[in-house]
Design an enzyme around this catalytic site. Structure first.
Site, mmCIF file in Angstrom:
data_model
loop_
_atom_site.group_PDB
_atom_site.id
_atom_site.type_symbol
_atom_site.label_atom_id
_atom_site.label_comp_id
_atom_site.label_asym_id
_atom_site.label_seq_id
_atom_site.Cartn_x
_atom_site.Cartn_y
_atom_site.Cartn_z
ATOM 1 N N LYS A 133 0.857 -1.185 0.000
ATOM 2 C CA LYS A 133 0.000 0.000 0.000
ATOM 3 C C LYS A 133 0.894 1.236 0.000
ATOM 4 C CE LYS A 133 -4.393 -1.457 0.656
ATOM 5 N NZ LYS A 133 -5.554 -0.986 -0.124
ATOM 6 N N LYS A 235 -13.164 -6.442 -7.277
ATOM 7 C CA LYS A 235 -13.581 -6.780 -5.913
ATOM 8 C C LYS A 235 -15.049 -7.203 -5.974
ATOM 9 C CE LYS A 235 -10.416 -3.805 -3.285
ATOM 10 N NZ LYS A 235 -9.517 -3.288 -4.318
#
Length: 320
Positions: A133, A235
């Site tokens: 991230k 997702k």
């Protein structure tokens, strides 16, 4: 003869899980279990705070209404993405159309001390793919950490995710600290900038490939081949039904793009289903499912090899 049960649950999260500037203390969700004769199918409905448009309470209302309709013989799927996904998984298990084979390989989510990460990643067997991230700290620091990892492990490929955190300037600051000779080992950087145009410009100017994630859920998004765009991150909890997930994977593959099935921090039950979906629809791609360790427990179904304690279905709250 049809029967059904809906379960409500809440799992404590590890300290330090932050989504869109909000600390996530618990993961809240629902399971639906559908039975027809001897067959049974499960699905998870767990909207992701800060990312899903619907709330957990909204999803519960829609799910309970749908279950009543299904018991009466109506099979039309709800439109709400998290409910559509969970219900379609339960129906697919019931019809035995969701293959059992699963891809439990994970691109490990890297955080913490870079020296510790280097030791951990260097010991990874097989294809070395990891996720980092970026955008949570200074862009310069992110660039230095990414460069350090790529320099230390010559066969490592990184997936980066900025969640649209950067301005064009911050994107340039990041890239400045990543050696151009290593940039091809950045498999992709998800949504580096606040707008798609700025992200496209980032890819052109830096040579770092990008991937679309949030963009897939915007009404004006279209699947087109673009310079610098290498992948789409799907997702399912945020996307909708299994059919819609499959359509997006097929659209990406038709353009030569990599499609990555990715977690929305589902429970172990949902993650094992995502691993099956990944093996089915994207068999050559490591999915992005390394989120179970953010939780303090598994539920109903185990993720292979996880040491977390398992909460049995009997401990969950029944809503029917």
């Amino acid at each position: 003869m049809r029967s059904a049960q809906v379960y409500r649950w809440q799992i404590p999260m590890d300290a330090g899980v932050v989504l869109r500037d909000r600390r996530l203390k618990t993961r809240d969700g629902l399971y639906v279990c559908l039975r027809e004769g001897e067959r049974e199918g499960w699905g998870e409905i767990s909207p992701l705070p800060g990312f899903s448009q619907e709330s957990w309470e909204d999803a519960q209302s829609v799910l309970l209404a749908w279950v009543n309709n299904w018991l009466a013989g109506d099979c039309e799927l709800p439109q709400m993405p998290s409910v559509a996904f969970g219900v379609s998984c339960a129906l697919a298990e019931l019809a035995d159309t969701l293959p059992q084979a699963a891809n439990y390989r994970a691109a490990p989510l890297c955080n913490g001390d870079p020296d510790d990460l280097i030791l951990k990643l260097a010991d990874m067997p097989g294809e070395k793919v990891a996720k980092v991230k970026v955008g949570l700290y200074e862009a310069v620091r992110d660039g230095m950490v990414v460069n350090l990892l790529l320099e230390a492990i010559p066969d490592l490929h990184l997936r980066l995710d900025a969640n649209r955190a950067w301005t064009p300037l911050k994107g340039q600051q990041f890239a400045k600290y990543v050696n151009p000779d290593y940039r091809h080992r950045i498999a992709f950087l998800e949504e580096p900038c606040k707008t798609r145009d700025d992200s496209r410009a980032f890819a052109r100017e830096t040579g770092i490939a990008i991937a679309w994630d949030e963009s897939l859920r915007e009404p004006d998004f279209a699947f087109v081949a673009e310079e610098g765009v290498r992948a789409v991150v799907i997702k399912p909890t945020l996307t909708g039904s299994l059919d819609k997930v499959r359509e997006q994977v097929q659209a990406a593959h038709a353009l030569g793009l990599t499609a990555v099935i990715s977690s929305s921090i589902e429970s172990s039950l949902g993650l094992t289903q995502l691993a099956r979906i990944a093996a089915w629809l994207t068999p050559d791609t490591i999915p992005g499912l390394d989120t179970l360790d953010l939780m303090q427990a598994q539920q109903v179904r185990r993720w292979p090899g996880s040491p977390l304690p398992l909460v049995d279905v009997d401990a969950l709250e029944r809503l029917l």
